[in-house]
Structure formats: C-alpha cells, structure tokens
Design a protein around this motif. Structure first.
Motif, short mmCIF file in Angstrom:
data_model
loop_
_atom_site.label_atom_id
_atom_site.label_comp_id
_atom_site.label_asym_id
_atom_site.label_seq_id
_atom_site.Cartn_x
_atom_site.Cartn_y
_atom_site.Cartn_z
N ALA A 47 1.37 50.03 80.35
CA ALA A 47 2.64 49.46 79.88
C ALA A 47 3.67 50.56 79.63
CB ALA A 47 2.39 48.65 78.60
N ARG A 48 3.23 51.69 79.05
CA ARG A 48 4.17 52.80 78.81
C ARG A 48 4.69 53.38 80.12
NH1 ARG A 48 1.00 55.50 76.17
NH2 ARG A 48 0.41 57.10 77.70
N ILE A 49 3.82 53.53 81.11
CA ILE A 49 4.27 54.05 82.41
C ILE A 49 5.25 53.08 83.05
CG2 ILE A 49 3.48 54.61 84.74
CD1 ILE A 49 0.86 55.61 83.47
N ALA A 50 4.98 51.80 82.94
CA ALA A 50 5.88 50.81 83.53
C ALA A 50 7.24 50.85 82.85
CB ALA A 50 5.26 49.41 83.42
N ARG A 51 7.27 51.00 81.50
CA ARG A 51 8.54 51.09 80.80
C ARG A 51 9.32 52.34 81.21
NH1 ARG A 51 5.46 49.18 76.34
NH2 ARG A 51 5.20 51.33 75.63
N THR A 90 10.79 51.80 84.56
CA THR A 90 11.92 50.87 84.49
C THR A 90 13.16 51.56 83.94
OG1 THR A 90 10.34 49.07 84.11
CG2 THR A 90 12.64 48.64 83.56
N ASP A 91 12.98 52.40 82.90
CA ASP A 91 14.12 53.13 82.35
C ASP A 91 14.73 54.08 83.38
OD1 ASP A 91 13.73 51.81 79.98
OD2 ASP A 91 12.54 53.44 79.08
N ILE A 92 13.88 54.81 84.09
CA ILE A 92 14.39 55.75 85.10
C ILE A 92 15.13 55.01 86.20
CG2 ILE A 92 13.68 57.41 86.87
CD1 ILE A 92 11.39 58.22 84.99
N THR A 93 14.55 53.87 86.64
CA THR A 93 15.21 53.08 87.69
C THR A 93 16.55 52.55 87.21
OG1 THR A 93 13.03 52.45 88.52
CG2 THR A 93 14.92 51.15 89.27
#
Length: 287
Positions: free
Chosen positions: A14-18, A21-24
């Motif tokens: 979940a942390r990697i996905a967040r 998402t922030d970088i994108t």
C-alpha cells in the motif's frame, strides 16, 4: 542454501502504491503546467502568441537574408577552406613517426611542470595584481607610448618593404647560399653527434661529481645566512631608517629645484618670445 526473501506485506504494498500515485500526480501536474505555459505563450487570442510568432518570423527572415548575401557566403567558404587546410596540413603530423616522441616529450614536460606551476601560482597571481596596478598607475603615459610605437612602425615600414624587395629579388643567391651551407655542414653532422654524445657523458660525470660538494656548500651557506640573519635585519633596518630621515631633505631639494626650473623657464620664455614687449623684464622671485 540461500534464504528465500520474504514477500512484502500488505502495508508495504500500500505504501509503494501511494508513493507511485504521488509521483505520477506530480509528473502530471508538471506536464500540465508546461502545457499551460506553452498555450498561454502562443495563444493568438491575447496577442502574445501572435507577437512571438511575428518576432520569430522576422528574425528568421533577417537571418536568412543575411546568410544569403554574397559577403556571408564568401565568409562561410573562407571558414570552410581554412578549416580544410588546417585539417589537411595537420593530419600528416598526427600520423608521422615524429609525433610520438613529440607527444611523449610534451607529456613529460607537462608532468614535470605541473608541480612547478602549482608552487608558483600564488607568486604569479601577486605579480599579476601588481602589474595591473602598475598599468593603471601609468595609464596616462599609454597614449604617448602608443603614438611613439605607431610612429616607429611607420618609420620602419619603408625599411621593411625595401628589405623584403631585396630578398625577393635575391632569391637565386639565397638558394645558392643555402645549398652551399647544406653541402658544407652535412658531412659535419655525424661528427657533431658523436662529439655531443661524448660531451654529454663527460658533463654527466662532472655533474655527478660536483653535486655532493655543491650540496655541502649550499648547506654551509644556508647555515651562515641563518646565523647572520640578525645582522642582515639590523642592516636593513638601518638602511630604511636612513632613507626615512633623508626623505624630507630630498623632497625639499626637489621642491627648490622645481621652483628654480620654473623661474628659469619663465625668464627664457620672456627673452625669446617675439610677442613680448620691449623694455619689459619678467622676473620671478622665490617666495
């Protein structure tokens, strides 16, 4: 056996996905800002885009017109011709066998000179600053020096032209002199090389024999200077004190000499001036 790495937990995923998402989102925001700036710059509705395009068209047209002129084309051709000649004339030297020892010599000189240059850098900088101050102080004399140099060059120009004309007319004689010197010196070159080798060997022996006594003499001289340092400092102090005491006397003498020189100049000018009235005597008395 190598251990099998454990799978990431649900929180790690979940942390990697967040983070992704922030970088994108940041990348998309940056792209949107760049697109908005480009649209605002070239937007024809507010006039800025049309103005930019007009300036670009005018600049491009002026550059095209300037580059299409005969003078620009001739300059381009000269530049290309010069570069071609430099490449053609320099290429044989790059592949010539002489280039290898020359490159080795340059490399050795560079390796040997780098420590010397590093050690001399502060002194060179100080000397450059002092030279710059000297140039600034003597700037009033530079126009006169430039005029004198220009006059000297103009006076030497006829002599240089005459010498060039004489040498141009004497080309056959110069070739005869060169051929005679070559024929006379060519047989002596092997003997000179052999003598140079013997001289180098003898000189190396002399240097090897002279270096230890020279080192001893240098150490003795350094020790003597170190022991006589107080005497040198006292002598320098005495010399500086004498100069400081003589400074007022020298300044007063220079001032009096200047006044006398001005008085003599006024008298001479009054005596030789045709515009001076007869019977008028000009005298200057020091105050």
């Amino acid at each position: 056996m190598a251990t099998i790495p454990s799978l990431p937990s649900r929180d790690d995923v979940a942390r990697i996905a967040r983070n992704m998402t922030d970088i994108t989102g940041q990348l998309l925001d940056t792209g949107g800002n760049i697109t908005r700036i480009a649209i605002n710059t070239f937007d024809p509705r507010d006039g800025s885009g049309a103005e930019v395009l007009r300036v670009l068209r005018e600049t491009t047209a002026e550059l095209a017109e300037a580059s299409a002129s005969p003078e620009a084309q001739e300059a381009f051709y000269r530049i290309v011709d010069t570069l071609t000649r430099l490449g053609t004339s320099g290429a044989p030297f790059a592949v010539h066998p002489v280039s290898e020892p020359a490159q080795a010599l340059l490399t050795a000189l560079g390796d040997s000179l780098l420590p010397v240059l590093d050690a001399m850098e502060p002194a060179v900088e100080e000397a450059a600053d002092a030279l710059g101050e000297l140039v600034d102080a003597t700037s009033p004399l530079l126009p006169a020096a430039a005029g004198l140099a220009a006059g000297t060059l103009l006076a030497l120009a006829p002599l240089i032209r005459a010498a060039a004309e004489v040498l141009r007319d004497s080309t056959p004689e110069l070739r005869r002199i060169a051929d005679a010197l070559t024929a006379a010196l060519a047989p002596l070159l092997p003997l000179q090389v052999a003598l140079a080798g013997r001289a180098a060997a003898a000189g190396a022996g002399v240097v090897r024999a002279a270096l230890p006594p020279l080192a001893d003499l240098t150490e003795a001289a350094a020790a003597g200077l170190k022991a006589g340092r107080p005497v040198l400092i006292a002598g320098e102090e005495f010399l500086v004190s004498g100069l400081e005491q003589l400074q007022p006397v020298l300044m007063a003498s220079a001032y009096r000499a200047g006044r006398v020189g001005r008085a003599v100049a006024v008298r001479v000018t009054a005596a030789v001036s045709p515009a001076a009235e007869r019977g008028v005597v000009v005298a200057v008395h020091p105050v």
